[in-house]
Design an enzyme around this catalytic site. Structure first.
Site, mmCIF file in Angstrom:
data_model
loop_
_atom_site.group_PDB
_atom_site.id
_atom_site.type_symbol
_atom_site.label_atom_id
_atom_site.label_comp_id
_atom_site.label_asym_id
_atom_site.label_seq_id
_atom_site.Cartn_x
_atom_site.Cartn_y
_atom_site.Cartn_z
ATOM 1 C CB SER A 1 71.841 17.768 -1.026
ATOM 2 O OG SER A 1 73.023 17.028 -1.293
ATOM 3 C CE LYS A 2 72.369 23.154 -8.672
ATOM 4 N NZ LYS A 2 72.330 22.077 -9.674
ATOM 5 C CB ALA A 3 76.104 18.118 -2.068
#
Length: 296
Positions: A158-160
């Site tokens: 994820s692009k967390a």
């Protein structure tokens, strides 16, 4: 403009469905996303007034949020329209856009299932991620202390926001040593990515790149792989060990911010920006430019 603090700039930010003055786009200090990392974001570039692969970026934003166990309360079409209108309101043609979604301040604690989910989108001028002169001859990269986590310990695809903590630490350390960035390994000791970009190597005309099973499969990464295959260049996605670095001829990194950037060194191992890197850099810059309608 580059030295102006981001909270002091002027213009508009799309915030929870409305355009608000830039300096009024604020959150409370007790926001869950700040304390517990329940925040995802995207990085997008506009070229000639068109946002490159906007649909793919919006879909990834939604997917990242789902991996962090929350739903963005706006449809893809609404998000895309907001991005385009924001670009127009900001009077920007070539720009960087940052959609960001997070859990709000309704509850403070690890569990916050009823917190409101917020979404904001900002846009600003942002030139090349690296110094232009340095980029042309290839940037120098160090080795990061921290590694990308096992997917069983964190939502590593994820692009967390929280996953970028070790990226900031690693990039700061690299910059103090005179490097432009740092190469990160994964938890198995395999080559993974840089702090904000995917990495590619070239050997005997064949591209080798780490399999994206423990880090973000970048949209720019996917684009460059497609461009290479269009040229008939073989692309091998596989496990790459750091001891293999001396066997490669060329190296480059990719990302929305980095675009395609040649690499001249990784921690003492030198590369020569060559024909494959040059061709893909040119192909990518051609690809992102808005396609002009054919004359009738």
């Amino acid at each position: 403009m580059a030295s102006e603090p981001f909270d002091k700039r002027s213009g508009w930010i799309w915030y929870d469905g409305a355009f608000v003055p830039w300096q009024d786009a604020q959150v409370h200090v007790l926001t869950h996303g700040l304390h517990y990392g329940s925040c995802v974001f995207e990085g997008e570039r506009a070229y000639g007034g068109e946002i490159f692969k906007l649909d793919e970026h919006t879909a990834r934003l939604r997917h990242s949020a789902e991996l962090l166990d929350f739903q963005i309360p706006y449809g893809d079409d609404e998000i895309n329209a907001a991005c385009r209108e924001l670009l127009s309101r900001q009077k920007l043609v070539d720009a960087y856009l940052r959609p960001v979604a997070w859990r709000g301040s309704d509850m403070m604690g690890v569990s916050a299932q009823n917190n409101q989910i917020h979404l904001a989108i900002a846009a600003w001028e942002w030139p090349s991620y690296f110094d232009p002169a340095q980029r042309l001859k290839g940037i120098r990269i160090g080795m990061a202390k921290y590694r990308r986590p096992d997917p069983l310990t964190a939502p590593s695809t994820s692009k967390a926001a929280g996953l970028y903590m070790i990226c900031t630490i690693s990039k700061h350390a690299a910059e103090r040593e005179g490097f432009a960035d740092a190469l990160m390994l994964d938890w198995r000791g395999r080559v993974a990515e840089c702090t904000g970009a995917n990495v590619f190597f070239v050997k005997d005309g064949v591209i080798h790149t780490p399999e994206a099973d423990a880090f973000l499969n970048g949209i720019t990464r996917q684009t460059v792989i497609a461009l290479a295959k269009r040229r008939g260049i073989e692309v091998v996605e596989r496990a790459i060990m750091p001891e293999e670095l001396p066997s490669f001829d060329e190296c480059f990194i990719t990302g929305t911010a980095a675009e395609v950037t040649p690499v001249s060194e990784i921690a003492g191992q030198h590369f020569q920006p060559g024909p494959v890197t040059t061709a893909l850099l040119e192909d990518y810059m051609s690809e992102v430019q808005p396609k002009k309608a054919e004359a009738a």
